[in-house]
Enzyme design. Structure first.
Site, short mmCIF file in Angstrom:
data_model
loop_
_atom_site.label_atom_id
_atom_site.label_comp_id
_atom_site.label_asym_id
_atom_site.label_seq_id
_atom_site.Cartn_x
_atom_site.Cartn_y
_atom_site.Cartn_z
N LYS A 94 -41.15 2.38 -5.86
CA LYS A 94 -40.95 2.35 -7.15
C LYS A 94 -39.65 2.54 -7.46
O LYS A 94 -38.84 2.09 -8.21
CB LYS A 94 -41.81 3.22 -8.04
CG LYS A 94 -41.75 3.19 -9.53
CD LYS A 94 -42.53 4.39 -10.07
CE LYS A 94 -42.43 4.47 -11.81
NZ LYS A 94 -43.05 5.47 -12.44
N GLN A 95 -39.10 3.72 -6.66
CA GLN A 95 -37.61 4.10 -6.99
C GLN A 95 -37.14 4.74 -5.63
O GLN A 95 -37.96 5.05 -4.89
CB GLN A 95 -37.44 4.97 -8.04
CG GLN A 95 -38.32 6.09 -7.87
CD GLN A 95 -38.73 6.97 -9.38
OE1 GLN A 95 -39.88 6.58 -9.94
NE2 GLN A 95 -38.03 7.95 -9.83
N ASP A 110 -35.85 14.48 -14.44
CA ASP A 110 -34.63 13.72 -15.03
C ASP A 110 -33.51 14.63 -15.36
O ASP A 110 -32.22 14.39 -15.27
CB ASP A 110 -35.21 12.85 -16.25
CG ASP A 110 -36.37 12.03 -16.02
OD1 ASP A 110 -37.20 12.48 -15.12
OD2 ASP A 110 -36.37 10.96 -16.48
N GLU A 163 -43.65 6.90 -7.13
CA GLU A 163 -44.90 7.23 -7.73
C GLU A 163 -46.11 6.02 -7.07
O GLU A 163 -46.95 6.17 -7.94
CB GLU A 163 -44.94 7.27 -9.08
CG GLU A 163 -44.06 8.67 -9.36
CD GLU A 163 -43.85 8.75 -10.87
OE1 GLU A 163 -44.09 7.90 -11.69
OE2 GLU A 163 -43.69 9.93 -11.34
C1 BGC Z 1 -40.49 7.98 -12.84
C2 BGC Z 1 -40.12 9.63 -12.74
C3 BGC Z 1 -39.49 9.80 -14.00
C4 BGC Z 1 -40.31 9.66 -15.38
C5 BGC Z 1 -39.57 10.13 -16.61
C6 BGC Z 1 -41.40 7.70 -14.25
O1 BGC Z 1 -41.63 6.38 -14.47
O2 BGC Z 1 -41.30 7.56 -11.89
O3 BGC Z 1 -39.36 9.61 -11.84
O4 BGC Z 1 -39.32 11.26 -13.96
O5 BGC Z 1 -40.77 8.40 -15.30
O6 BGC Z 1 -38.51 9.51 -16.75
#
Ligand code: BGC
Length: 732
Positions: free
Chosen positions: A587-588, A337, A475
């Protein structure tokens, strides 16, 4: 009382567009009135208390305090954190250590406690003053006997002197005279020794009206009980100042704190004035102005406010956790992040703070080397979750709501973090031209991360290098082979390491001698990095122009996300872990993230094809997701879609649209929001020799303007007009 839960149609919490009727005259400062600089919360809804404690938190990168009510409420969870000060209990991972609550102050008037849950609240308003970095509160309370008391609070973490925390409270009996006793006793010790061996000293000074009471730090609690005869209509002011010092910054935290607070309490008004000036100066450099969309303007200022509140250019041994210093979620741990989502904002508007963040990665390189070695590889692999020393602190498991113990694999498998750190370092150097950093620290990170990839990737029968058993940014899919993002970024890391090695050989041959000797880099090693990069498997299909997110992804089950709208839970909860693993729902952004970061390397049709393929399959289960979609959609020219995602990103904290703002503001998402505005809508490109811009403003944004620093010169971007540059010396 205004219903604090009422929302305007945009979904953002209702914020005052009129000027709040505040009467902070007795305090040594007054709140900003311009609605685009403040966040106002009217009334009181107990259930939202934790969320508001996060949103209205104050901080200066050294310390941060949640915006808890001074007198407390059944749900109040006051917390102050100091960057880099972690506690670790045996058997669990380190977490930011909560400090003693220094904000506590409760009043009893004629035997009746002044509390929000007793009597009638005639007025109650909290204001986050982003311009001045101050949390304000105003409250008019009527007790059962009809006594009306007005209370006003100002609270700040000084940006001019990061060791100081200040709170001023005024109490005015509006229609009575009577006896009041005030209890400002600290509920914990003023000297704490945390699990990681850090000593924290909190020296406290009170001043009641004109009388100063000093409390030198001792192991005991600080007593702050006093009684007064209140006179009708008179205002009584209680100032509290705290100096915080730790054994991380001085050998004598107790003495230093004591001396510091003794000096500072003499001039509360001066301390507040300097703090205010420091914020105004910061905003001169870091503000991003939007004309035509007040909600977007406020959301961006909120993002910038919290990013600035989390940064400290004076300490390069700490970084910014996923929730800054505003909450306990993720325990203060640092993820990608910081390097990917927050860092660009700092690089361009506050390079000194960016320098500290990249140096934190340099100081934790030894731990990254140890992690790579433990897994059997060369070079360095950064911790997926990192605390003060850079060791891997991802919790090995969690207890799921079903009571099942679920192993967390990200600490071992989310290896893209290595390339993410390298990307941040390279970005910093590219934008600042800080060659000294490159030679003394950055190059080493680039080489060691590249070395990791060169030993991690294996050449298989097809003659290509593959990386098996990883987790990409998405993830929802674990233990996958050839994740496009990981492979793509590893390839980039290897290529850039080779380029930097060549550059140093050519420009600074003496330094190269020293560096290569120290790191044991053989003359042919950089060439080998290049060769591995060349032969990397990327999952790219020339026919369709698509990257396959990982081996076998295209064969997974199609699930139509649109059929779940509207939805109240994340997709992995709705479908369950196993089903989601077998589906294409992500997820992202993963491939889209790769496109976003390596934009210049991707042909336009590839950017578009991948965005169009993956965007409808993304469940946005991470707060980091919507802003990247906004950025990429804006760059692709789909401004309407970009605007929708921008709004969704803005509402993560401001409307708590993921339901988890109680655990702290989402610092990465806020960095992403800024990027969506600056790099997406503003269309700033910083890859070439000089900054360029291709703006794509939303329809109602009449203009966007910002300053940014590029290679030691300040530039001014004003869209629609253009960019202008001037020397850094003329900088704000
Ligand atoms: C996300 C990660 C992120 C982490 C902290 C997770 O839910 O999938 O990409 O680094 O949260 O924000």
């Amino acid at each position: 009382m205004v219903d604090p839960l009422s929302r305007d149609p945009s979904g953002l919490p209702e914020m005052l567009d009129h000027q709040p009727s505040t009467h902070f005259a007795e305090l040594p400062a007054s709140p900003t009135e311009d609605p685009e600089w403040i966040l106002v919360e009217e009334g009181f809804t107990l259930a939202r208390e934790h969320e508001l404690e996060s949103l209205f938190a104050i901080g200066n990168g050294y310390a941060g305090s949640r915006a808890s009510l001074t007198e407390g409420s059944p749900l109040s969870a006051p917390a102050t954190f100091v960057a880099g000060v972690f506690d670790s209990k045996p058997g669990s991972v380190p977490e930011l250590a909560p400090m003693t609550d220094w904000t506590r102050l409760s009043a009893i008037i004629e035997g009746q406690p002044l509390r929000l849950d007793r009597g009638h609240n005639l007025e109650h308003r909290r204001i986050l003053d982003m311009r001045q970095g101050i949390f304000w509160r105003e409250w008019r309370h009527q007790d059962e006997a009809g006594r009306i008391t007005r209370l006003q609070v100002l609270r700040l973490a000084s940006l001019a002197d990061r060791h100081l925390l200040v709170q001023c409270v005024t109490i005015t009996p509006e229609n009575y005279s009577g006896r009041m006793s005030v209890d400002a006793t600290l509920t914990g010790p003023v000297i704490q020794v945390t699990g990681n061996g850090t000593t924290v000293a909190m020296a406290v000074s009170h001043r009641v009206m004109n009388r100063v009471e000093r409390r030198t730090p001792s192991a005991e609690q600080v007593e702050g009980r006093q009684s007064f005869e209140l006179k009708l209509g008179e205002t009584y002011r209680f100032d509290r100042m705290v100096a915080l010092h730790t054994s991380r910054d001085t050998v004598e935290p107790r003495e230093t704190a004591r001396r510091h607070v003794e000096r500072a309490i003499e001039d509360v008004t001066g301390v507040i004035g300097e703090h205010r000036d420091a914020w105004l100066a910061r905003w001169e450099a870091s503000d991003l102005r939007i004309e035509g969309d007040p909600a977007a303007q406020r959301a961006l200022r909120f993002a910038i406010y919290h990013l600035l509140s989390a940064a400290n250019p004076q300490d390069d041994r700490v970084s910014i956790g996923a929730r800054g210093l505003s909450g306990t979620t993720y325990k203060g741990h640092v993820f990608w992040d910081t390097d990917i989502f927050m860092l660009p904002f700092f690089i361009l508007t506050y390079p000194e703070a960016a320098h500290a963040l990249v140096m934190y990665r340099y100081h934790t390189l030894a731990a990254a080397r140890a992690k790579a070695a433990r897994l059997g590889y060369r070079g360095a692999l950064y911790a997926w979750e990192s605390a003060d020393r850079g060791e891997e602190v991802t919790p090995p498991s969690v207890i799921a709501p079903s009571n099942e113990v679920v192993r967390i694999l990200t600490g071992e498998q989310e290896q893209h973090i290595g390339a993410d750190v390298a990307f941040g370092v390279w970005n910093y150097w590219q934008a600042t031209g800080d060659d000294r950093f490159l030679i003394e620290a950055g190059a080493e990170i680039l080489f060691e991360t590249a070395r990791f990839w060169a030993s991690r990737a294996e050449r298989e029968e097809d003659g290509r290098y593959h990386i098996r058993r990883v987790i990409g940014p998405d993830e929802y899919h674990e233990t996958v082979d050839d994740n496009a993002y990981t492979n793509g970024m590893a390839q980039w890391n290897l290529e850039v390491a080779r380029e930097i090695a060549d550059l140093i050989v050519e420009r600074w041959p003496e330094q190269w001698q020293g560096l290569s000797r120290r790191l044991g880099i053989e003359p042919e090693e950089p060439r080998r990095w290049q060769n591995v990069a060349r032969d990397f498997y990327t999952g790219f299909d020339e026919q369709t122009g698509l990257f396959e997110q990982f081996r076998g992804y295209f064969g997974l089950e199609e699930i139509d996300l649109a059929s779940f709208v509207p939805r109240t839970a994340p997709m992995d909860v709705l479908l369950g872990r196993e089903r989601i693993q077998r589906s294409k729902i992500i997820k992202q952004p993963d491939v889209v993230m790769l496109v976003c970061l390596l934009w210049e390397r991707m042909p336009p049709e590839v950017r578009k094809a991948n965005f169009e393929y993956y965007e409808p399959r993304c469940g946005h289960g991470s707060s980091l997701s919507p802003a990247i979609h906004a950025l990429v959609a804006a760059r692709l020219g789909d401004t309407a879609l970009a605007e929708r995602y921008f709004r969704q990103a803005a509402e993560i904290d401001l409307a708590d649209n993921m339901g988890n703002a109680a655990g702290g503001i989402h610092a990465g998402a806020l960095g992403g929001l800024w990027q969506a505005a600056a790099l997406g809508f503003g269309g700033l490109y910083l890859c070439g020799e000089r900054p360029e811009h291709r703006a794509n403003l939303p329809l109602n944004w009449r203009s966007l303007s910002m300053r940014f620093q590029w290679r030691a010169r300040w530039h001014e971007l004003t869209v629609p007009e253009g960019t202008e540059s001037r020397n850094a010396e003329d900088a704000p």
